[in-house]
Design an enzyme around this catalytic site. Sequence first.
Site, short mmCIF file in Angstrom:
data_model
loop_
_atom_site.label_atom_id
_atom_site.label_comp_id
_atom_site.label_asym_id
_atom_site.label_seq_id
_atom_site.Cartn_x
_atom_site.Cartn_y
_atom_site.Cartn_z
N CYS A 2 -1.04 10.60 4.03
CA CYS A 2 -1.98 11.26 4.92
C CYS A 2 -3.31 11.46 4.21
O CYS A 2 -3.41 11.38 2.99
CB CYS A 2 -1.44 12.61 5.36
SG CYS A 2 0.29 12.60 5.82
N ARG A 27 -5.18 4.54 4.51
CA ARG A 27 -3.98 5.14 3.94
C ARG A 27 -2.80 5.14 4.91
O ARG A 27 -1.66 5.37 4.52
CB ARG A 27 -4.28 6.58 3.48
CG ARG A 27 -5.30 6.65 2.36
CD ARG A 27 -5.70 8.08 2.07
NE ARG A 27 -4.63 8.84 1.45
CZ ARG A 27 -4.44 8.94 0.14
NH1 ARG A 27 -5.23 8.29 -0.68
NH2 ARG A 27 -3.47 9.68 -0.34
N TRP A 74 0.59 11.20 8.74
CA TRP A 74 1.64 10.18 8.81
C TRP A 74 2.94 10.94 8.96
O TRP A 74 3.36 11.65 8.06
CB TRP A 74 1.61 9.34 7.53
CG TRP A 74 2.47 8.12 7.55
CD1 TRP A 74 2.12 6.88 8.01
CD2 TRP A 74 3.80 7.98 7.03
NE1 TRP A 74 3.16 5.99 7.82
CE2 TRP A 74 4.20 6.64 7.24
CE3 TRP A 74 4.71 8.86 6.44
CZ2 TRP A 74 5.45 6.16 6.85
CZ3 TRP A 74 5.96 8.39 6.07
CH2 TRP A 74 6.32 7.06 6.28
N ASN A 100 -0.52 17.41 3.02
CA ASN A 100 0.17 16.17 2.69
C ASN A 100 1.41 16.52 1.88
O ASN A 100 1.35 17.37 0.99
CB ASN A 100 -0.72 15.24 1.85
CG ASN A 100 -1.91 14.72 2.60
OD1 ASN A 100 -2.00 14.86 3.82
ND2 ASN A 100 -2.85 14.12 1.88
N GLY A 101 2.52 15.85 2.13
CA GLY A 101 3.73 16.10 1.36
C GLY A 101 4.87 16.58 2.24
O GLY A 101 4.81 16.50 3.47
N GLU A 481 7.40 -11.57 -2.59
CA GLU A 481 6.12 -10.97 -2.25
C GLU A 481 5.51 -11.63 -1.01
O GLU A 481 4.93 -10.96 -0.15
CB GLU A 481 5.16 -11.06 -3.44
CG GLU A 481 3.74 -10.59 -3.18
CD GLU A 481 3.62 -9.13 -2.80
OE1 GLU A 481 2.53 -8.74 -2.33
OE2 GLU A 481 4.61 -8.37 -2.93
N LYS A 485 4.58 -9.63 2.44
CA LYS A 485 3.26 -9.62 3.07
C LYS A 485 3.38 -9.95 4.55
O LYS A 485 2.72 -9.33 5.39
CB LYS A 485 2.34 -10.65 2.38
CG LYS A 485 1.79 -10.19 1.07
CD LYS A 485 0.82 -9.05 1.24
CE LYS A 485 0.86 -8.05 0.12
NZ LYS A 485 2.06 -7.30 -0.10
N GLU A 488 4.94 -6.96 6.39
CA GLU A 488 4.07 -5.78 6.44
C GLU A 488 3.04 -5.87 7.55
O GLU A 488 2.80 -4.89 8.27
CB GLU A 488 3.36 -5.59 5.10
CG GLU A 488 4.22 -5.05 3.99
CD GLU A 488 3.44 -4.90 2.70
OE1 GLU A 488 3.55 -3.85 2.06
OE2 GLU A 488 2.71 -5.85 2.32
N HIS A 504 24.29 -19.96 -0.16
CA HIS A 504 25.31 -18.92 -0.23
C HIS A 504 25.13 -17.89 0.89
O HIS A 504 25.42 -16.72 0.71
CB HIS A 504 25.28 -18.23 -1.59
CG HIS A 504 25.63 -19.15 -2.72
ND1 HIS A 504 26.91 -19.57 -2.96
CD2 HIS A 504 24.84 -19.74 -3.66
CE1 HIS A 504 26.91 -20.38 -4.02
NE2 HIS A 504 25.67 -20.50 -4.45
N LYS A 603 -0.87 3.51 2.46
CA LYS A 603 -1.34 2.86 1.23
C LYS A 603 -0.72 3.48 -0.01
O LYS A 603 -0.27 2.79 -0.90
CB LYS A 603 -2.87 2.96 1.16
CG LYS A 603 -3.48 2.23 -0.03
CD LYS A 603 -3.22 0.74 0.05
CE LYS A 603 -3.81 -0.01 -1.12
NZ LYS A 603 -3.40 -1.43 -1.11
#
Length: 608
Positions: A2, A27, A74, A100-101, A481, A485, A488, A504, A603
């Site tokens: 946040c 963020r 958030w 925040n938290g 990665e 991407k 996301e 497999h 973020k």
Amino acid sequence: MCGIVGYVGPQKAMPLLVKGLKRLEYRGYDSAGIALLTDTGLMVAKSAGKIKKLEELLAGNNIGSTHGIAHTRWATHGEPTQLNAHPHTDATEEIALVHNGIIENYRTLREFLVQKGFEIKTETDTEILVHLIRFNYKGCLTEAVRTALNQVEGTYGIAVVSSLHPGVLVAARMGSPLVIGLGDHEHFVASDVSAMLEHTNRVVYLEDGEIATVTPDDYSITTIQNVQITPQIEEVTWTLDQIEKGGYDHFMLKEIHEQPTTLRNAIRGRLSFDEGMPRLNGLNLQYDQLRKIQKIILTACGTSWHAGLIGKYMIEELARVSVDVEYASEFRYRSPILGKNDILFAISQSGETTDTLAAMREAKKRGITCLGIVNVVGSTMARETDGGVYIHAGPEIGVASTKAFTSQVMVLSLIGTLLARMRQMSVQTGQEIIEAMQNIPDQVEQILKTSDQVEKIAREYYKSNNFLYLGRGLNYPVALEGALKLKEISYIHAEGYPAAEMKHGPIALIDENMPVVVIALKDPVYDKVMSNIAEVKARNGNVIAIATEGDKEIAERVNHVIYIPETNRFLTPLLSIIPLQLLAYHIAVMRGCHVDQPRNLAKSVTVE
């Protein structure tokens, strides 16, 4: 996660705070709100959704307030609704708070407050905190905050204002970053310097367990136990231009194209060709200490974990040092075996990732040296580690990391080469690697010129619902990665696998509707990867290959090929990831996704 912005001074607060929130949009958030101190008391406005909706609520309000706080939320406790959005106020609407938290004991505190007659209106843990401050208020806002926080368990970064104390803003931090910006007869509070960089570059970072009382002309910092703190003023070196889009459609595209520059920054002043050796003075380790290292632990989350996995391949083969790569969220909750000559590297772009910080602190309790690989100067990790290496990537605004990832990989290659030179690597081999490092930025520029070709490939597959990414050795983490991407920012299900593991299990998924991205470079496992490609083609799979320039054979065996220049094989991930970043970007744009602010993501992840 946040975003928090606060202001006290002579300027009109509302436009300043809203603009600050916009600087923090990267963020990740799902609601926004503002509290302003007016002549008649607190004015609070908030809405679910983007900041634009908050601006619509505020349209036409020419509020002259010069004192206020604002927030982007958030959701953790409670859905992203207008009611649950911050700021939250007490029953008298005389105190407003943004947070925040996560307050871990909020259920216990909620029961306590209900017994005391407080009415709880939302599902959030934050509302509990503002009522707790009200309960403890005895005439001093700072002391009410201090008393309340001593009853709280969990993480927080908070900013509090009250109509009972015009011109006073109280901020506190425990596990969630907060910074005070110092101006001329004005002060700012924010969760990120980008929110205030337009107005000041002189800042004070709050440490865990500290409370700041801020007025237009002064500020003071104490601990939760009321011990006075002498602040350390720092100067932010980032510029406003660096956090603007600079003509690009999205921050992510801008940051992909910044990688030649950021990679040059990562190695600038750190390479000695004559000695065939990197120079990393920030490690704060003597050469004899480097020679004694028995094991390295690389701990990180998400994209930084993928960088760490590449680092493991590099360091183990180059320096013959055992390397464990640990998800920070798992490391902190188990009992890892650590020796006195082991070293832990914590990897984090922001330097504020809660799980990574907790893993690092756990290792420090065990008495081992903890170093950081960090982007943000002045971050918590940068301040708490015994030493480390800044990656010098500059501000990364896009939620999906690109330039920070390649800079982390470059720094890990520097560490691997240094350790190898301290052990058995010859000067000549070191010089060959250094020369290859110096060529990497120009080679990345060359790959970026293939963006139009990648866009054409993206157009063919952007409607697909699943992707498979395959790689071997150093390029297996690149496959992970690349898949991350795509997940996301385009919301397409994608998985990365070691190429040999495909048979497999995942091979059962392959048909004409499953695009398969294969990293097939001219390296010791090239023939094996070609066999894996044949297995995909035999099942009507469509193959997009990342291949080494000049490889004509592969073009005859796959549907599409994107070439990258040849380099030292230990550095190939720095090149092979670039087309995968571009592919994810173009697909996300074609699908109409919010590239820079993908849903449900943030973020800097500052909660568990």
